[in-house]
Design a protein around this motif. Structure first.
Motif, PDB file in Angstrom:
ATOM      1  N   LEU A   1      33.580  -6.915  -5.169  1.00 48.94           N
ATOM      2  CA  LEU A   1      35.032  -6.826  -5.055  1.00 48.94           C
ATOM      3  C   LEU A   1      35.350  -6.049  -3.786  1.00 48.94           C
ATOM      4  O   LEU A   1      34.801  -4.956  -3.583  1.00 48.94           O
TER       5      LEU A   1
ATOM      6  N   GLU B   1      38.618  -4.647  -1.621  1.00 49.14           N
ATOM      7  CA  GLU B   1      40.057  -4.460  -1.499  1.00 49.14           C
ATOM      8  C   GLU B   1      40.459  -4.325  -0.038  1.00 49.14           C
ATOM      9  O   GLU B   1      39.674  -3.868   0.794  1.00 49.14           O
TER      10      GLU B   1
ATOM     11  N   CYS C   1      42.447  -8.272  -3.175  1.00 50.69           N
ATOM     12  CA  CYS C   1      41.091  -8.038  -3.655  1.00 50.69           C
ATOM     13  C   CYS C   1      40.354  -9.365  -3.636  1.00 50.69           C
ATOM     14  O   CYS C   1      40.728 -10.297  -4.354  1.00 50.69           O
TER      15      CYS C   1
ATOM     16  N   THR D   1      36.997 -11.496  -4.371  1.00 54.48           N
ATOM     17  CA  THR D   1      35.875 -11.402  -5.298  1.00 54.48           C
ATOM     18  C   THR D   1      34.828 -12.462  -4.978  1.00 54.48           C
ATOM     19  O   THR D   1      35.123 -13.485  -4.366  1.00 54.48           O
TER      20      THR D   1
ATOM     21  N   TRP E   1      44.190  -3.693 -11.580  1.00 53.41           N
ATOM     22  CA  TRP E   1      44.299  -2.720 -10.496  1.00 53.41           C
ATOM     23  C   TRP E   1      44.401  -1.338 -11.142  1.00 53.41           C
ATOM     24  O   TRP E   1      45.191  -1.145 -12.078  1.00 53.41           O
TER      25      TRP E   1
ATOM     26  N   TYR F   1      42.017   0.617  -6.715  1.00 53.79           N
ATOM     27  CA  TYR F   1      40.773  -0.107  -6.965  1.00 53.79           C
ATOM     28  C   TYR F   1      41.063  -1.383  -7.741  1.00 53.79           C
ATOM     29  O   TYR F   1      41.884  -1.374  -8.678  1.00 53.79           O
ATOM     30  N   CYS F   2      40.372  -2.453  -7.414  1.00 54.50           N
ATOM     31  CA  CYS F   2      40.415  -3.605  -8.304  1.00 54.50           C
ATOM     32  C   CYS F   2      39.182  -3.575  -9.199  1.00 54.50           C
ATOM     33  O   CYS F   2      38.147  -3.011  -8.857  1.00 54.50           O
TER      34      CYS F   2
ATOM     35  N   GLY G   1      35.710  -2.338  -7.037  1.00 56.31           N
ATOM     36  CA  GLY G   1      35.677  -2.340  -5.584  1.00 56.31           C
ATOM     37  C   GLY G   1      35.515  -0.936  -5.056  1.00 56.31           C
ATOM     38  O   GLY G   1      35.439   0.037  -5.811  1.00 56.31           O
TER      39      GLY G   1
END
Length: 111
Positions: A4, A6, A22, A24, A36, A94-95, A102
């Motif tokens: 991941l 971001e 984000c 992936t 998130w 953060y995702c 991430g």
């Protein structure tokens, strides 16, 4: 292997907007909800928004009406549109997907 990444953070004045992305990799994206989170200095990480595989969303009370989460399953991307930003939104964002995180992107909102 799931990764991941971001992007989109930065410095913005109160009342401004930012759009986080984000990206992936891996094959589990389309079958799972994504979230998130954010973590401000000295505080615990908290959930900001979540989106199911079908596109239903849920938001923390502190961001309802200001933030919008979306996903593009074809691109394996999720987004967080953040409007009317406040200094208290300052955090690392953060995702999160399943068991993966991430590296985070810094959002700083000046007053």
């Amino acid at each position: 292997q799931v990764q991941l990444v971001e992007s989109g953070g930065g410095l913005v004045q109160a009342g401004g907007s930012l759009r986080l992305s984000c990206a992936t990799s891996g094959s589990i994206f389309n079958r799972n909800a994504m979230d998130w989170y954010r973590q401000a200095p000295g505080k615990q990480r908290e959930m900001v928004a979540t989106i199911t595989s079908g596109g239903s969303t849920n938001y923390a009370d502190s961001v309802k009406g200001r933030f919008t989460m979306s996903r593009d399953n074809a691109k394996k991307m999720v987004y967080l549109q953040m409007n009317s930003l406040k200094p208290e939104d300052t955090a690392v964002y953060y995702c999160h997907l399943f068991a993966y995180w991430g590296q985070g992107t810094q959002v700083t909102v000046s007053s």
